[in-house]
Design a protein around this motif. Sequence first.
Motif, PDB file in Angstrom:
ATOM      1  N   PRO A  48      38.840  50.598  40.531  1.00 11.55           N
ATOM      2  CA  PRO A  48      39.174  51.375  41.737  1.00 11.55           C
ATOM      3  C   PRO A  48      38.078  51.282  42.798  1.00 11.55           C
ATOM      4  CG  PRO A  48      38.540  52.823  39.933  1.00 11.55           C
ATOM      5  CD  PRO A  48      38.644  51.442  39.344  1.00 11.55           C
ATOM      6  N   ALA A  49      38.526  51.346  44.063  1.00  7.55           N
ATOM      7  CA  ALA A  49      37.604  51.291  45.211  1.00  7.55           C
ATOM      8  C   ALA A  49      38.102  52.258  46.288  1.00  7.55           C
ATOM      9  CB  ALA A  49      37.532  49.869  45.760  1.00  7.55           C
ATOM     10  N   PRO A  50      37.219  52.623  47.240  1.00 10.33           N
ATOM     11  CA  PRO A  50      37.630  53.559  48.305  1.00 10.33           C
ATOM     12  C   PRO A  50      38.652  52.965  49.269  1.00 10.33           C
ATOM     13  CG  PRO A  50      35.237  53.509  48.075  1.00 10.33           C
ATOM     14  CD  PRO A  50      35.775  52.364  47.277  1.00 10.33           C
ATOM     15  N   TRP A  51      38.930  51.697  49.185  1.00 10.32           N
ATOM     16  CA  TRP A  51      39.919  51.070  50.061  1.00 10.32           C
ATOM     17  C   TRP A  51      41.075  50.519  49.233  1.00 10.32           C
ATOM     18  CZ3 TRP A  51      34.989  49.443  49.103  1.00 10.32           C
ATOM     19  CH2 TRP A  51      34.849  48.270  48.344  1.00 10.32           C
ATOM     20  N   PRO A  52      42.230  50.287  49.817  1.00  7.56           N
ATOM     21  CA  PRO A  52      43.384  49.789  49.074  1.00  7.56           C
ATOM     22  C   PRO A  52      43.130  48.376  48.557  1.00  7.56           C
ATOM     23  CG  PRO A  52      44.047  50.724  51.187  1.00  7.56           C
ATOM     24  CD  PRO A  52      42.555  50.616  51.208  1.00  7.56           C
ATOM     25  N   ALA A  53      43.887  48.008  47.518  1.00  4.48           N
ATOM     26  CA  ALA A  53      43.774  46.657  46.964  1.00  4.48           C
ATOM     27  C   ALA A  53      44.313  45.647  47.968  1.00  4.48           C
ATOM     28  CB  ALA A  53      44.551  46.580  45.652  1.00  4.48           C
ATOM     29  N   LEU A  54      43.623  44.505  48.066  1.00  3.34           N
ATOM     30  CA  LEU A  54      43.991  43.461  49.016  1.00  3.34           C
ATOM     31  C   LEU A  54      44.463  42.229  48.258  1.00  3.34           C
ATOM     32  CD1 LEU A  54      40.921  43.854  51.417  1.00  3.34           C
ATOM     33  CD2 LEU A  54      43.187  44.867  51.681  1.00  3.34           C
ATOM     34  N   THR A  55      45.383  41.502  48.855  1.00  2.00           N
ATOM     35  CA  THR A  55      45.956  40.317  48.190  1.00  2.00           C
ATOM     36  C   THR A  55      45.684  39.029  48.935  1.00  2.00           C
ATOM     37  OG1 THR A  55      48.045  40.692  49.340  1.00  2.00           O
ATOM     38  CG2 THR A  55      47.802  41.710  47.159  1.00  2.00           C
ATOM     39  N   GLY A  98      38.859  53.515  57.423  1.00  2.00           N
ATOM     40  CA  GLY A  98      37.465  53.802  57.087  1.00  2.00           C
ATOM     41  C   GLY A  98      36.642  52.614  56.701  1.00  2.00           C
ATOM     42  N   TRP A  99      37.223  51.368  56.650  1.00  2.00           N
ATOM     43  CA  TRP A  99      36.475  50.222  56.151  1.00  2.00           C
ATOM     44  C   TRP A  99      36.849  48.961  56.913  1.00  2.00           C
ATOM     45  CZ3 TRP A  99      32.813  51.499  52.624  1.00  2.00           C
ATOM     46  CH2 TRP A  99      32.970  52.710  51.967  1.00  2.00           C
ATOM     47  N   ARG A 100      35.868  48.045  56.922  1.00  2.00           N
ATOM     48  CA  ARG A 100      36.060  46.676  57.409  1.00  2.00           C
ATOM     49  C   ARG A 100      35.745  45.770  56.219  1.00  2.00           C
ATOM     50  NH1 ARG A 100      38.371  43.291  61.332  1.00  2.00           N
ATOM     51  NH2 ARG A 100      36.919  41.625  61.910  1.00  2.00           N
ATOM     52  N   VAL A 101      36.795  45.028  55.741  1.00  3.80           N
ATOM     53  CA  VAL A 101      36.673  44.275  54.498  1.00  3.80           C
ATOM     54  C   VAL A 101      36.861  42.786  54.784  1.00  3.80           C
ATOM     55  CG1 VAL A 101      37.561  43.976  52.151  1.00  3.80           C
ATOM     56  CG2 VAL A 101      37.613  46.252  53.232  1.00  3.80           C
ATOM     57  N   LEU A 102      35.971  41.954  54.194  1.00  4.47           N
ATOM     58  CA  LEU A 102      36.118  40.502  54.200  1.00  4.47           C
ATOM     59  C   LEU A 102      36.370  40.058  52.750  1.00  4.47           C
ATOM     60  CD1 LEU A 102      36.092  37.704  55.451  1.00  4.47           C
ATOM     61  CD2 LEU A 102      33.575  37.721  55.220  1.00  4.47           C
ATOM     62  N   ARG A 103      37.593  39.505  52.480  1.00  9.49           N
ATOM     63  CA  ARG A 103      37.960  39.061  51.132  1.00  9.49           C
ATOM     64  C   ARG A 103      37.962  37.532  51.095  1.00  9.49           C
ATOM     65  NH1 ARG A 103      42.429  37.742  47.900  1.00  9.49           N
ATOM     66  NH2 ARG A 103      42.497  38.809  45.874  1.00  9.49           N
ATOM     67  N   HIS A 104      37.340  36.990  50.025  1.00  7.81           N
ATOM     68  CA  HIS A 104      37.243  35.535  49.899  1.00  7.81           C
ATOM     69  C   HIS A 104      37.346  35.158  48.417  1.00  7.81           C
ATOM     70  CE1 HIS A 104      36.149  31.439  50.963  1.00  7.81           C
ATOM     71  NE2 HIS A 104      35.271  31.439  49.940  1.00  7.81           N
ATOM     72  N   SER A 105      38.194  34.151  48.148  1.00 11.90           N
ATOM     73  CA  SER A 105      38.376  33.669  46.764  1.00 11.90           C
ATOM     74  C   SER A 105      37.625  32.356  46.577  1.00 11.90           C
ATOM     75  CB  SER A 105      39.865  33.453  46.455  1.00 11.90           C
ATOM     76  OG  SER A 105      40.581  34.669  46.590  1.00 11.90           O
ATOM     77  N   ALA A 106      36.828  32.264  45.453  1.00 16.76           N
ATOM     78  CA  ALA A 106      36.061  31.046  45.151  1.00 16.76           C
ATOM     79  C   ALA A 106      35.595  31.087  43.715  1.00 16.76           C
ATOM     80  CB  ALA A 106      34.872  30.928  46.106  1.00 16.76           C
TER      81      ALA A 106
END
Length: 416
Positions: free
Chosen positions: A94-101, A110-118
């Motif tokens: 769990p995290a304070p922000w929703p799950a990202l796909t 409330g957040w600025r998220v950068l998601r990266h897969s590697a």
Amino acid sequence: MTPPRKSWSLRGRLTRRVLGLVIGGWLVTIGLSAYVMTVELNEMFDEELQVLVETAVLFLDTAQDAGVTRSLGVETNDSERILRLLPKDGPEPPAPWPALTTDGFHDVPGWRVLRHSAEGMVIEAVQSTDWRREEIAETASIFLVLVFPLVVLLVWGLRRLAADTVVPIHTLAAEVALRKPDNLSPVDGQNLPQELQPLASAFDSYLGRIDRLRKAERDFIANAAHELRTPLATIRARLELSADPDATAAVPTIDALTRRVERLLQLARSEAGVGIGQGPADMLRILGLLLRDIRPRSRHAIQFDDGDLNRLMVAADPDALAILLRNVLENAVDHGIGTIKVRLMGNGTLTIENPTASPTFAASRFEPGEGSDGSGLGLSIITALAKAMGVTLTRRAEENTIAFSLDVPLSTVSET
């Protein structure tokens, strides 16, 4: 009734309008600067997230247990910045922000998220939007603190600039206020700014018209009085030769009219300043000659206190001084009801007192005093001549008494 208009200051209006314009421009500039600064800082924060993701990718390339869920040491005590490494197909804590796909930048509440897969892992670099706003606000506040002294300096500079701008106006006003009533010369407009040149030119034109009107008035009085003298003398001579009692009785009237014509000529000469020199003149001698001429026709006694002087040399033109003193003495004789007291002092002060039934002075030019049958010319001549000769004239009206005091400057040059 029309309400009085509220006075306003050119300096204040200029300062307010320029200051308003400049501050308005500064506010627009600060607003645009704040917008640009916000955009640039957000870009900088996004670049920081990208650097964290790239660093995490390099870490995964070298780590032996890369598939373990972990958080690197960028998390603060307030959880404002977080970097998480998660298995791509494993459970997500769990995290304070929703799950990202999907990869990329995401703005979630409330957040600025950068998601990266590697490397079979999901990297999430996160920053709190509240932290971002606080950083932007701190930067903006520092900017405003730096701007505030400049605003204060601007206000001070504008007030000084406005004060310097209106100095020529105050100088012109002071020059006009210090002028003597008979000074109709043009104002010095050479050092005035271009905006005040039309005002100075219009004022000079106005003074020129007044000067021409005054000259025309003096010329008319002088010419009229000069033209009347000869016919009056002829009429008087014929009346004296006439055997008609009525004609003889009219002689005093002709004499009074002749004296008024002479006074008109004196008035014109005194206002024009014609023939007024600096002397010296023996004031005691002139007074003696005048009293010798006036006493025989005076209705009342004249007491003269000469201060035991043998002579008194003053810096005044003899003819002008004689005209001035004659008018003062005749004014006392014509309007007095008792003994006239004349006193001369060694400092050049002459005092003439006489009792009168109406101890008042004329309120304006050519207006005779209360109860007087004169035309008011005597007082006009006295005032004009005293001013032209630099003689200080003081008039005092007390109960049943009128007094004239003349302070004539003493001469520093011996009579030749």
